[in-house]
Design a protein around this motif. Structure first.
Motif, mmCIF file in Angstrom:
data_model
loop_
_atom_site.group_PDB
_atom_site.id
_atom_site.type_symbol
_atom_site.label_atom_id
_atom_site.label_comp_id
_atom_site.label_asym_id
_atom_site.label_seq_id
_atom_site.Cartn_x
_atom_site.Cartn_y
_atom_site.Cartn_z
ATOM 1 N N GLY A 68 0.800 -1.264 -0.005
ATOM 2 C CA GLY A 68 0.001 0.030 -0.148
ATOM 3 C C GLY A 68 0.650 1.290 0.191
ATOM 4 O O GLY A 68 1.650 1.286 0.635
ATOM 5 N N VAL A 69 0.498 2.175 -0.762
ATOM 6 C CA VAL A 69 1.385 3.463 -0.834
ATOM 7 C C VAL A 69 0.396 4.410 -0.686
ATOM 8 O O VAL A 69 -0.724 4.702 -1.315
ATOM 9 C CB VAL A 69 2.011 3.470 -2.277
ATOM 10 C CG1 VAL A 69 2.702 4.927 -2.572
ATOM 11 C CG2 VAL A 69 3.316 2.609 -2.297
ATOM 12 N N CYS A 126 5.205 13.615 2.200
ATOM 13 C CA CYS A 126 6.156 12.290 2.225
ATOM 14 C C CYS A 126 5.252 11.126 1.559
ATOM 15 O O CYS A 126 4.243 10.966 1.703
ATOM 16 C CB CYS A 126 6.655 11.854 3.668
ATOM 17 S SG CYS A 126 8.014 13.072 4.205
ATOM 18 N N VAL A 127 6.319 10.141 1.157
ATOM 19 C CA VAL A 127 5.579 9.109 0.363
ATOM 20 C C VAL A 127 5.749 7.727 1.494
ATOM 21 O O VAL A 127 6.859 7.445 1.763
ATOM 22 C CB VAL A 127 6.267 8.566 -0.819
ATOM 23 C CG1 VAL A 127 5.494 7.302 -1.435
ATOM 24 C CG2 VAL A 127 6.067 9.685 -1.759
ATOM 25 N N TYR A 128 4.710 7.067 1.794
ATOM 26 C CA TYR A 128 4.674 5.909 2.915
ATOM 27 C C TYR A 128 4.548 4.860 1.907
ATOM 28 O O TYR A 128 3.505 4.613 1.144
ATOM 29 C CB TYR A 128 3.578 6.198 3.690
ATOM 30 C CG TYR A 128 3.998 7.004 4.859
ATOM 31 C CD1 TYR A 128 4.563 6.829 6.006
ATOM 32 C CD2 TYR A 128 3.922 8.412 4.582
ATOM 33 C CE1 TYR A 128 4.913 7.527 7.089
ATOM 34 C CE2 TYR A 128 4.182 9.458 5.838
ATOM 35 C CZ TYR A 128 4.877 8.950 6.841
ATOM 36 O OH TYR A 128 4.868 9.954 7.752
ATOM 37 N N ALA A 129 5.051 3.699 2.123
ATOM 38 C CA ALA A 129 5.041 2.269 1.609
ATOM 39 C C ALA A 129 5.147 1.499 2.753
ATOM 40 O O ALA A 129 5.588 1.049 3.683
ATOM 41 C CB ALA A 129 6.284 2.069 0.781
ATOM 42 N N VAL A 130 3.819 0.586 2.635
ATOM 43 C CA VAL A 130 3.351 -0.288 3.811
ATOM 44 C C VAL A 130 3.107 -1.643 3.280
ATOM 45 O O VAL A 130 2.393 -2.040 2.388
ATOM 46 C CB VAL A 130 1.991 0.483 4.298
ATOM 47 C CG1 VAL A 130 1.338 -0.395 5.486
ATOM 48 C CG2 VAL A 130 1.985 1.810 4.792
ATOM 49 N N GLY A 131 3.732 -2.492 4.170
ATOM 50 C CA GLY A 131 3.306 -4.162 3.916
ATOM 51 C C GLY A 131 3.878 -4.531 2.613
ATOM 52 O O GLY A 131 4.884 -3.971 2.040
ATOM 53 N N GLY A 132 3.143 -5.576 2.367
ATOM 54 C CA GLY A 132 3.703 -6.085 0.842
ATOM 55 C C GLY A 132 4.033 -7.442 0.949
ATOM 56 O O GLY A 132 4.300 -7.996 2.223
ATOM 57 N N PHE A 133 4.677 -7.960 0.076
ATOM 58 C CA PHE A 133 5.330 -9.440 -0.088
ATOM 59 C C PHE A 133 6.689 -9.257 -0.722
ATOM 60 O O PHE A 133 6.823 -8.645 -1.743
ATOM 61 C CB PHE A 133 4.321 -10.005 -0.843
ATOM 62 C CG PHE A 133 4.765 -11.552 -1.127
ATOM 63 C CD1 PHE A 133 4.840 -12.374 0.042
ATOM 64 C CD2 PHE A 133 5.465 -12.095 -2.303
ATOM 65 C CE1 PHE A 133 5.302 -13.803 -0.018
ATOM 66 C CE2 PHE A 133 5.649 -13.599 -2.275
ATOM 67 C CZ PHE A 133 5.910 -14.275 -1.246
ATOM 68 N N ASP A 134 7.668 -9.838 -0.235
ATOM 69 C CA ASP A 134 9.109 -9.552 -0.499
ATOM 70 C C ASP A 134 9.652 -10.743 -1.657
ATOM 71 O O ASP A 134 10.771 -10.977 -1.825
ATOM 72 C CB ASP A 134 9.961 -9.436 0.538
ATOM 73 C CG ASP A 134 10.277 -10.592 1.398
ATOM 74 O OD1 ASP A 134 9.474 -11.633 1.042
ATOM 75 O OD2 ASP A 134 10.975 -10.360 2.466
ATOM 76 N N VAL A 184 -4.233 1.012 1.416
ATOM 77 C CA VAL A 184 -4.069 2.227 2.363
ATOM 78 C C VAL A 184 -4.929 3.391 1.866
ATOM 79 O O VAL A 184 -5.096 3.631 0.774
ATOM 80 C CB VAL A 184 -2.483 2.257 2.459
ATOM 81 C CG1 VAL A 184 -2.040 1.192 2.956
ATOM 82 C CG2 VAL A 184 -2.003 2.821 1.168
ATOM 83 N N GLY A 185 -5.240 4.125 3.002
ATOM 84 C CA GLY A 185 -5.773 5.499 2.658
ATOM 85 C C GLY A 185 -5.646 6.626 3.714
ATOM 86 O O GLY A 185 -5.114 6.019 5.087
ATOM 87 N N VAL A 186 -5.436 7.678 3.587
ATOM 88 C CA VAL A 186 -5.383 8.807 4.745
ATOM 89 C C VAL A 186 -6.337 9.616 4.814
ATOM 90 O O VAL A 186 -7.056 10.035 3.914
ATOM 91 C CB VAL A 186 -3.976 9.601 4.243
ATOM 92 C CG1 VAL A 186 -3.849 10.936 5.079
ATOM 93 C CG2 VAL A 186 -2.760 8.688 4.042
ATOM 94 N N VAL A 187 -6.825 9.773 6.148
ATOM 95 C CA VAL A 187 -7.879 10.452 6.562
ATOM 96 C C VAL A 187 -7.563 11.556 7.762
ATOM 97 O O VAL A 187 -6.841 10.877 8.887
ATOM 98 C CB VAL A 187 -9.143 9.816 6.906
ATOM 99 C CG1 VAL A 187 -10.324 10.458 7.283
ATOM 100 C CG2 VAL A 187 -9.525 8.740 6.001
#
Length: 623
Positions: A418-419, A425-433, A466-469
């Motif tokens: 999720g971005v 700023c840019v946030y990168a959250v979770g995912g699969f490596d 993801v979302g920003v509120v």
């Protein structure tokens, strides 16, 4: 320094010179003139190559080398004939001739005013660090504008009439415009007479009004400034409710001092444009309006407007019955990469006005399962899968130039992440490596061009939305690789505390849900729970801390992109469990209904990144 020059009286011939000496001088001049005439005459007989004169020799590096030497002399205080004194008494040595050549301010000072004879000049109100940077620029033609120096550099450049530096500062501030700072930048531009920046800031504020009034800067405005802002016909708002609510919030921020300004502001709120239901249930019940007779008159006007029919309503005209007419730049829907069924490079745009799709520059490499966001007008494609590897790479799209360029890489490889943008700023959250789901997250600051880790989530989340509120980042659902379950849980990140905390769970497990934010409400769209692909949608209200269901989409969708524009939610592509989708569905929260765009993408895409951007100036041929 004073003895270095020769006075005008010393350069004149003595008064006792006799006629003979003058005659001798004239002969010399005549001889020189005759020789020149002879030379010119003789040159006429010299043949020229191709019948043309050769161009003069020109050394293109001469000026730069000369200025490099002059700059070294300045640094060693050699032949300097002036000392500039900034606030605090700090000194900067320089050469008058160089300063005058580059600055109209110094040219006038050293040719027409008394300072021309002074060796030490005090510049009132000029910061030393700014003065040093500007003198360095005069000699080197280089200046580095930063967030830390722009507020002292721009006023000093303005005063010293170094217009190139002033314009560079304005360009820097224009690129920094954000809902959290645009009001301050506008005030700064107004104070220093930067008209182009002022115009850009006004336009930005009007186009991002809904986000601007949710930021802290808005609450610090004077009543006259709020009135000037909300009276604009060009505000881009989903409905007049946003204008009404921002006025009430502004008054409540300092109720004792501001309640007397309520009538001044409500005069510019277009209450007749609100729904009758909202007027009766919200506006009429607002305690601040009940206690204010003038505001009651505005409410009566609005209710009377709703009682009128047909032509009567069109004849009932006041400043508050005129609909707002935003004139922002046209927007397009950008769809980047995706899986169709393999990772692709293709990037498409949808023109809302023409209702057509067209292609723009492809990604540098194949990419799907990436995160996408827009910061300062540029699109960031973060992480993802290139068809063989999970990547940490980041590419930036400049729509004006229609080209991609690389950005510093993340610390971790992340696909199905999720971005989002939060606090510039840019946030990168979770995912699969490639081997495990991630509970880690990181943030990119474009000012330092560096990624750094933030606090970890409580749960591993791949295929997370993801979302920003209101300044908080929400991580919604996903897939927990440890328990091998799709998730209904949601957690929320506070950047000030660098801390995640749980919020109420969704009613359904959703991995690969699309997440969008509209008018302060977080939407979780579709997704899947194992083989079950959902068409259901639910919405989270942070004020009530509750999830509620909304109408289902027409199609089941997982791994779709979701964006918001002008009060509508767009759900792009995805897959239904068997094939990728090319259609786009549109949700209106006012009617709780879904519609489908009349045209589809050129290719069905799942796991694509989506964003709303300003329309590029010269789009490619339509598809």
């Amino acid at each position: 320094m004073e003895s270095a020059g020769v006075s005008g009286s010393q350069s004149q011939p003595p008064n006792n010179m006799n006629d003979g000496s003058d005659t001798k001088g004239s002969c010399l001049l005549l001889r020189y003139a005759s020789q020149n005439s002879l030379d010119e005459s003789s040159q006429k007989h010299i043949p020229r190559e191709n019948g043309k004169d050769k161009p003069p020799y020109r050394n293109h590096h001469h000026t730069n080398r000369a200025f490099d030497v002059i700059n070294e002399m300045r640094k060693k205080n050699l032949l300097c004939d002036v000392i500039l004194v900034a606030d605090g008494g700090m000194e900067v040595p320089a050469h008058k001739m160089v300063l005058a050549a580059c600055s109209p301010y110094f040219y006038a000072m050293f040719t027409s005013f008394e300072e021309r004879d002074q060796q030490r000049i005090t510049l009132q109100g000029v910061d030393y660090s700014a003065l040093k940077l500007l003198v360095d620029y005069v000699y080197s033609a280089e200046v580095h504008v930063t967030e830390d120096n722009v507020q002292v550099l721009l006023p000093a450049a303005n005063l010293l009439q170094l217009t190139d530096v002033r314009d560079a500062c304005c360009d820097f501030l224009q690129a920094q415009l954000h809902p959290s700072n645009c009001l301050g930048i506008r005030a700064f531009a107004d104070l220093h007479g930067c008209l182009e920046l002022l115009t850009h800031a006004d336009s930005y504020i009007e186009q991002h009004f809904s986000e601007v009034v949710d930021a802290e800067e808005f609450l610090t405005l004077a009543p006259e400034q709020v009135a000037k802002l909300i009276c604009s016909d060009r505000l881009m708002v989903p409905s007049e409710e946003k204008v009404f609510e921002c006025v009430i919030s502004w008054v409540h921020h300092d109720l004792e001092k501001r309640q007397n300004d309520l009538a001044l502001l409500m005069e510019h709120v277009r209450l007749p444009l609100l729904s009758q239901e909202y007027l009766v249930q919200r506006v009429e019940e607002e305690p601040l309006l009940k206690a204010n007779l003038q505001c009651k008159d505005f409410l009566i006007e609005a209710l009377k407007y709703h009682l009128l029919k047909g032509e009567q309503k069109s004849l009932f005209k006041t400043p508050r019955t005129k609909p707002r007419q935003p004139r922002g730049l046209p927007k397009v829907l950008l769809v980047v990469g995706g899986q169709a069924p393999k990772a692709i490079r293709s990037v498409e745009c949808f023109d809302f006005k023409e209702e057509k799709w067209y292609q723009v520059s492809e990604l540098p490499t194949r990419r799907c399962r990436a995160g996408l966001c827009v910061l300062a007008g540029r699109v960031y494609a973060v992480g993802g899968f290139n068809g063989s590897l999970r990547v940490r790479t980041v590419d930036i799209y400049d729509a004006a130039a229609d080209q991609w360029s690389p950005c510093p890489e993340m610390e971790a490889r992340r696909s199905t992440l999720g971005v989002a943008v939060l606090g510039n700023c840019v946030y990168a959250v979770g995912g699969f490596d490639g081997s495990t789901g991630l509970n880690s997250a990181e943030v990119y600051d474009p000012r330092t061009r560096e990624w750094r880790p933030i606090a970890r989530m409580s749960t591993r989340r791949s295929s997370v939305g993801v979302g920003v509120v209101k300044g908080l980042l929400y991580a919604v659902g996903g897939y927990d690789g440890e328990s091998r379950q799709c998730l209904s849980s949601v957690e929320c990140y506070n950047p000030e505390k660098d801390q995640w905390k749980p919020v109420p769970e969704m009613s359904a497990r959703r991995s690969g849900a699309g997440v969008g934010v509209l008018d302060g409400i977080l939407y979780a769209v579709g997704g899947h729970d194992g083989p079950l692909v959902r068409k259901s949608v639910e919405a989270f209200n942070p004020e009530t801390n509750q999830w509620t269901p909304v109408s289902d989409m027409a199609l089941c969708r997982r791994n779709a992109g979701v964006v918001a524009l002008n009060g509508l939610l767009y759900v792009v592509g995805g897959d239904d469990g068997s094939s990728s989708l090319a259609s786009v569905e549109v949700y209106s929260p006012r009617t709780d209904t879904w519609t489908t765009l009349p045209t589809c993408m050129g290719v069905g895409r799942s796991y694509a990144g989506v964003a709303i951007i300003d329309k590029p100036m010269a789009p490619a041929t339509t598809m």
